[in-house]
Design a protein around this motif. Structure first.
Motif, PDB file in Angstrom:
ATOM      1  N   GLU A 127       0.711  -0.958  -0.174  1.00  0.00           N
ATOM      2  CA  GLU A 127      -0.097  -0.117   0.303  1.00  0.00           C
ATOM      3  C   GLU A 127       0.494   1.025   0.197  1.00  0.00           C
ATOM      4  OE1 GLU A 127      -2.685  -0.444   3.027  1.00  0.00           O
ATOM      5  OE2 GLU A 127      -3.575  -2.111   2.296  1.00  0.00           O
ATOM      6  N   GLU A 128       2.358   1.332   0.451  1.00  0.00           N
ATOM      7  CA  GLU A 128       3.221   2.380   0.474  1.00  0.00           C
ATOM      8  C   GLU A 128       3.515   2.776  -0.689  1.00  0.00           C
ATOM      9  OE1 GLU A 128       7.149   3.641   2.823  1.00  0.00           O
ATOM     10  OE2 GLU A 128       6.391   1.402   3.248  1.00  0.00           O
ATOM     11  N   VAL A 129       4.206   1.545  -1.595  1.00  0.00           N
ATOM     12  CA  VAL A 129       4.213   1.976  -2.632  1.00  0.00           C
ATOM     13  C   VAL A 129       3.379   1.556  -3.421  1.00  0.00           C
ATOM     14  CG1 VAL A 129       7.252   0.766  -2.353  1.00  0.00           C
ATOM     15  CG2 VAL A 129       5.052  -0.305  -3.196  1.00  0.00           C
ATOM     16  N   ALA A 130       2.368   1.313  -3.354  1.00  0.00           N
ATOM     17  CA  ALA A 130       1.301   1.663  -4.359  1.00  0.00           C
ATOM     18  C   ALA A 130       0.859   3.094  -4.484  1.00  0.00           C
ATOM     19  CB  ALA A 130      -0.378   0.762  -4.116  1.00  0.00           C
ATOM     20  N   ARG A 131       0.924   3.849  -3.379  1.00  0.00           N
ATOM     21  CA  ARG A 131       0.460   5.488  -3.088  1.00  0.00           C
ATOM     22  C   ARG A 131       1.846   6.421  -3.760  1.00  0.00           C
ATOM     23  NH1 ARG A 131      -1.184   4.357   2.377  1.00  0.00           N
ATOM     24  NH2 ARG A 131       0.682   4.263   3.077  1.00  0.00           N
ATOM     25  N   ILE A 132       3.063   5.120  -3.671  1.00  0.00           N
ATOM     26  CA  ILE A 132       3.838   6.494  -3.978  1.00  0.00           C
ATOM     27  C   ILE A 132       3.845   7.270  -5.859  1.00  0.00           C
ATOM     28  CG2 ILE A 132       6.517   6.559  -4.190  1.00  0.00           C
ATOM     29  CD1 ILE A 132       6.898   4.994  -2.256  1.00  0.00           C
ATOM     30  N   VAL A 133       3.396   5.352  -6.462  1.00  0.00           N
ATOM     31  CA  VAL A 133       3.240   5.849  -7.991  1.00  0.00           C
ATOM     32  C   VAL A 133       1.828   5.621  -7.820  1.00  0.00           C
ATOM     33  CG1 VAL A 133       6.077   4.604  -7.945  1.00  0.00           C
ATOM     34  CG2 VAL A 133       3.679   2.970  -7.060  1.00  0.00           C
ATOM     35  N   HIS A 134       1.451   6.647  -7.521  1.00  0.00           N
ATOM     36  CA  HIS A 134      -0.026   6.708  -7.755  1.00  0.00           C
ATOM     37  C   HIS A 134      -0.982   5.193  -8.041  1.00  0.00           C
ATOM     38  CE1 HIS A 134       1.548  11.250  -8.139  1.00  0.00           C
ATOM     39  NE2 HIS A 134       1.565  10.851  -6.677  1.00  0.00           N
ATOM     40  N   ARG A 153       4.424   1.962 -13.821  1.00  0.00           N
ATOM     41  CA  ARG A 153       4.447   2.655 -12.573  1.00  0.00           C
ATOM     42  C   ARG A 153       4.892   1.243 -11.908  1.00  0.00           C
ATOM     43  NH1 ARG A 153      -0.139   6.374 -11.861  1.00  0.00           N
ATOM     44  NH2 ARG A 153      -0.988   6.244 -13.591  1.00  0.00           N
ATOM     45  N   VAL A 154       3.919   0.091 -12.217  1.00  0.00           N
ATOM     46  CA  VAL A 154       3.606  -1.127 -11.669  1.00  0.00           C
ATOM     47  C   VAL A 154       4.734  -1.808 -11.460  1.00  0.00           C
ATOM     48  CG1 VAL A 154       2.540  -3.720 -11.407  1.00  0.00           C
ATOM     49  CG2 VAL A 154       1.092  -1.917 -12.116  1.00  0.00           C
ATOM     50  N   SER A 155       5.622  -1.923 -12.510  1.00  0.00           N
ATOM     51  CA  SER A 155       7.042  -2.144 -12.840  1.00  0.00           C
ATOM     52  C   SER A 155       8.259  -1.934 -10.609  1.00  0.00           C
ATOM     53  CB  SER A 155       8.140  -2.509 -13.903  1.00  0.00           C
ATOM     54  OG  SER A 155       6.922  -3.263 -15.122  1.00  0.00           O
ATOM     55  N   LEU A 156       7.767  -0.267 -11.665  1.00  0.00           N
ATOM     56  CA  LEU A 156       8.327   0.163 -10.258  1.00  0.00           C
ATOM     57  C   LEU A 156       8.491   0.350  -9.249  1.00  0.00           C
ATOM     58  CD1 LEU A 156      10.467   2.827 -10.102  1.00  0.00           C
ATOM     59  CD2 LEU A 156       8.864   4.728 -10.279  1.00  0.00           C
ATOM     60  N   ASP A 189      11.651  11.877 -11.315  1.00  0.00           N
ATOM     61  CA  ASP A 189      11.941  12.819 -10.963  1.00  0.00           C
ATOM     62  C   ASP A 189      11.624  13.633  -9.549  1.00  0.00           C
ATOM     63  OD1 ASP A 189      13.612  15.649 -11.177  1.00  0.00           O
ATOM     64  OD2 ASP A 189      11.744  16.765 -10.814  1.00  0.00           O
ATOM     65  N   ARG A 190      10.754  13.105  -9.224  1.00  0.00           N
ATOM     66  CA  ARG A 190       9.592  12.958  -7.381  1.00  0.00           C
ATOM     67  C   ARG A 190      10.518  11.969  -6.946  1.00  0.00           C
ATOM     68  NH1 ARG A 190       5.561  10.974  -5.206  1.00  0.00           N
ATOM     69  NH2 ARG A 190       4.377  10.146  -7.374  1.00  0.00           N
ATOM     70  N   LEU A 191      10.609  11.040  -7.375  1.00  0.00           N
ATOM     71  CA  LEU A 191      11.553   9.860  -6.541  1.00  0.00           C
ATOM     72  C   LEU A 191      12.669  10.286  -5.952  1.00  0.00           C
ATOM     73  CD1 LEU A 191      10.277   6.626  -8.302  1.00  0.00           C
ATOM     74  CD2 LEU A 191       9.434   6.889  -6.136  1.00  0.00           C
ATOM     75  N   HIS A 192      13.507  10.794  -7.175  1.00  0.00           N
ATOM     76  CA  HIS A 192      14.943  11.281  -7.362  1.00  0.00           C
ATOM     77  C   HIS A 192      14.700  12.656  -5.878  1.00  0.00           C
ATOM     78  CE1 HIS A 192      18.353  14.073  -8.173  1.00  0.00           C
ATOM     79  NE2 HIS A 192      18.894  12.826  -8.137  1.00  0.00           N
ATOM     80  N   ARG A 193      13.888  13.328  -6.029  1.00  0.00           N
ATOM     81  CA  ARG A 193      14.274  14.793  -5.187  1.00  0.00           C
ATOM     82  C   ARG A 193      13.215  13.868  -3.448  1.00  0.00           C
ATOM     83  NH1 ARG A 193      10.069  17.859  -6.003  1.00  0.00           N
ATOM     84  NH2 ARG A 193       9.535  16.734  -7.198  1.00  0.00           N
ATOM     85  N   GLU A 194      12.507  12.960  -3.453  1.00  0.00           N
ATOM     86  CA  GLU A 194      12.103  13.052  -2.210  1.00  0.00           C
ATOM     87  C   GLU A 194      12.557  11.435  -1.722  1.00  0.00           C
ATOM     88  OE1 GLU A 194       8.265  11.323  -3.092  1.00  0.00           O
ATOM     89  OE2 GLU A 194       6.774  13.314  -3.068  1.00  0.00           O
ATOM     90  N   THR A 195      13.672  10.652  -2.432  1.00  0.00           N
ATOM     91  CA  THR A 195      13.956   9.655  -1.758  1.00  0.00           C
ATOM     92  C   THR A 195      15.687   9.449  -1.658  1.00  0.00           C
ATOM     93  OG1 THR A 195      14.057   8.095  -3.607  1.00  0.00           O
ATOM     94  CG2 THR A 195      12.154   8.166  -3.203  1.00  0.00           C
ATOM     95  N   GLY A 196      16.059  10.257  -2.592  1.00  0.00           N
ATOM     96  CA  GLY A 196      17.837  10.742  -2.616  1.00  0.00           C
ATOM     97  C   GLY A 196      18.334   9.485  -3.514  1.00  0.00           C
ATOM     98  N   LYS A 197      17.265   8.458  -3.896  1.00  0.00           N
ATOM     99  CA  LYS A 197      18.146   7.520  -4.399  1.00  0.00           C
ATOM    100  C   LYS A 197      19.190   7.725  -5.623  1.00  0.00           C
ATOM    101  CE  LYS A 197      14.701   3.977  -3.071  1.00  0.00           C
ATOM    102  NZ  LYS A 197      14.834   3.630  -3.110  1.00  0.00           N
ATOM    103  N   THR A 198      20.010   7.060  -6.098  1.00  0.00           N
ATOM    104  CA  THR A 198      20.866   7.279  -7.559  1.00  0.00           C
ATOM    105  C   THR A 198      19.928   6.584  -8.937  1.00  0.00           C
ATOM    106  OG1 THR A 198      23.035   6.515  -6.516  1.00  0.00           O
ATOM    107  CG2 THR A 198      22.939   7.150  -8.732  1.00  0.00           C
TER     108      THR A 198
END
Length: 573
Positions: A127-134, A153-156, A189-198
């Motif tokens: 549920e958490e990752v589903a919210r992240i990717v809408h 988005r499912v794959s992500l 871009d949002r994932l990059h800004r929010e998580t700081g992942k490479t």
């Protein structure tokens, strides 16, 4: 000093079946939290570089490695592919090949199930990752019933179930409509800004990726790193055009107007680039208006076609009241968002399905009584997924198949196949197995297998997906030659706004199974209503003209198209 997220040190890789290395002396360091775009023409080694990062090399694709590759400071030679997958999450361009669950929620949960996570924790994380990717409203749906962007988005989401430190996107825009592609870049871009992942993005559609900023662009050519620069410095260096990568259209327009591109101009986006509006306006005013090309006699006529799938008990219309005409020698693009009905319309024309009502005529004859084989003698169809069209293990045999079934002599088959392979950029691989080709090269192979037959009308479903600018240009110019010399007509089903704008005379716009427009591409890509309704993307040329204060931006777009066409035709073969 923090350890690098990814570090290649004098790294060389040679596939087991090849004599020459595909990657040569790669030296590349990517810091934690960086967002990197890897670009390059087909066969440049960018996919191989990505496979080294995610462990497919050497665990799935065997070969000889020299040098060192480390992830988060750890040498990959001591890591299995499972250990690498805990550091690097990969989202493939072919998302269908990544699904393992019958429902979206099950597919996302797959990693957690393998890690024996408790049911309660698994549900929480899904549920958490589903919210992240809408995707929270789609968890009960089958992945195959989602749109292209939703599938991605499912794959992500599945990748995000593991706390990976590196996210690798392999050509994320290849199969998406323009609006969905833009949403994908915004999500990354949002994932990059929010998580700081490479973040590593492998993609040749630079202008689309740069809808959101990246730290650096790594350009690959012939297995080596040609450049590793911030976007502004790269555009100023003029490396892209020399390497065969399409630079943003607004930069091409500024160059045509005599503007020298420098890093100080902030050329990364059309909204930021600094330029002299008077110089651009003067160039526009100095251009002549070209009359539209004359249409030939009608070739294909679609009259009031309706269609729904026979198994659909609710008889939900997939196509409603579709009518249009394609003239002999015409270049037409068919555009619209995923699920608009574009591929369904093509299948009706080819006879794979039959209209519920209405009719389809070809050269003055109703096609209702024609079999698929009879239609195929006049109409060629190149499918979007090349793997669905390939029948033989060897490249030559695949292209020769249609000629052999028609009883053509082997000498003529050899000559025609070799000529077509040369035009499609596949001649150097003529003795290769099909399995050794990249996705983009397989696309060119399926186009070659149809082109060699010489039909009157060719329908190409996403012909430029996975193609670099040089090969895309080679193929399009070859098709243009067939169009001029043999009067062959083309219908391009495409999400590629560059192809639509720069090559085709007309565009048919589908949305929700209805034909919204039949007009010149420049007019469509400057119409906000149509752009929104059909999930298209406004051309940056229009935005540049607005910034220059031009009273007729559409005229400027048309002048750019005409100028580009003249430049292509004047270029040496």
């Amino acid at each position: 000093m923090s350890k690098a997220a990814i570090r290649f040190e004098d790294f060389t890789f040679t596939y087991k079946a090849q004599a020459a290395p595909t990657l040569s002396h790669i030296c590349l360091s990517i810091s934690p939290g960086e967002k990197i775009l890897i670009a390059g023409p087909s066969g440049s080694g960018k996919s191989t570089l990505a496979h080294c990062i995610n462990g497919l090399i050497p665990h799935a694709f065997k070969g000889q490695i020299q040098g060192v590759l480390s992830l988060m400071g750890e040498d990959v030679r001591g890591m299995g592919i499972f250990a690498i997958s805990k550091k690097v999450g990969t989202v493939l361009q072919d998302t269908d090949g990544q699904f393992v669950g019958l429902r979206v929620g099950e597919d996302i949960a797959f990693v957690a199930e393998n890690d024996c996570i408790s049911t309660e924790e698994m549900h929480r994380r899904v549920e958490e990752v589903a919210r992240i990717v809408h995707l929270e409203e789609h968890l009960a749906k089958a992945p195959q019933h989602l749109s292209g962007g939703q599938k991605q988005r499912v794959s992500l989401a599945g990748v995000l179930m593991d706390p990976v430190e590196i996210l690798l996107f392999d050509e994320p825009l290849a199969n998406l409509d323009p609006a969905t592609g833009q949403e994908t870049i915004e999500l990354i871009d949002r994932l990059h800004r929010e998580t700081g992942k490479t973040i590593i993005i492998v993609e040749h559609r630079l202008e689309d990726v740069l809808h959101r900023p990246v730290d650096r662009i790594v350009v690959m050519e012939q297995g080596r790193i040609k450049a590793d620069l911030p976007p502004g410095a790269l555009f100023a260096a003029d490396i892209l055009r020399k390497t065969g990568i399409r630079e943003p259209l607004y930069l091409s327009a500024l160059r045509y107007a005599g503007t020298e591109i420098t890093g100080e101009m902030q050329p990364e986006t059309v909204a930021a680039v600094a330029f002299d509006p008077l110089r651009l306006t003067a160039w526009d005013q100095g251009m002549e208006d070209h009359p539209p090309e004359k249409s030939g006699p009608p070739l294909l006529m679609v009259k009031d076609v309706d269609f729904y799938y026979p198994h659909d008990l609710d008889k939900q219309p997939v196509l409603e009241g579709i009518s249009f005409t394609i003239a002999t020698g015409a270049w037409i693009s068919l555009v619209g968002k995923n699920g608009a009905g574009k591929s369904t319309l093509a299948k009706l024309i080819c006879g794979f399905n039959q209209p519920v009502s209405g009719s389809i005529w070809f050269e003055g004859q109703d096609l209702a009584g024609y079999s698929i084989k009879e239609r195929a003698q006049r109409i060629g169809y190149v499918m979007q997924n090349p793997n669905q069209m390939i029948s033989f293990p060897l490249i030559f045999d695949e292209v020769a198949l249609g000629l052999r079934t028609r009883g053509i002599g082997e000498k003529e088959i050899h000559d025609r196949v070799m000529e077509t392979l040369g035009i499609c950029g596949l001649y150097p691989f003529r003795k290769w197995p099909v399995s050794a080709l990249s996705y983009g090269q397989k696309k060119r192979l399926t186009i070659a297998a149809i082109l060699v037959l010489g039909p009157s009308l060719i329908i190409l479903d996403e012909p430029t997906a996975g193609q670099d600018f040089r090969h895309y240009g080679d193929i399009m110019e070859f098709l243009r030659k067939l169009n001029r010399e043999q009067g062959m007509s083309f219908l391009f089903i495409t999400h590629d706004m560059h192809l639509m704008l720069e090559y085709t005379q007309r565009a048919l716009v589908l949305s929700e199974g209805k034909l919204l427009a039949d007009d010149a591409p420049a007019a469509i890509l400057t119409d906000p209503r149509l752009i929104k309704a059909a999930s298209l993307k406004r051309t940056s040329l229009y935005d540049l003209a607005l910034r220059a204060g031009m009273g007729d931006p559409l005229r400027f777009v048309r002048h750019f198209i005409d100028y580009e066409r003249v430049q292509r035709e004047a270029a040496p073969a």
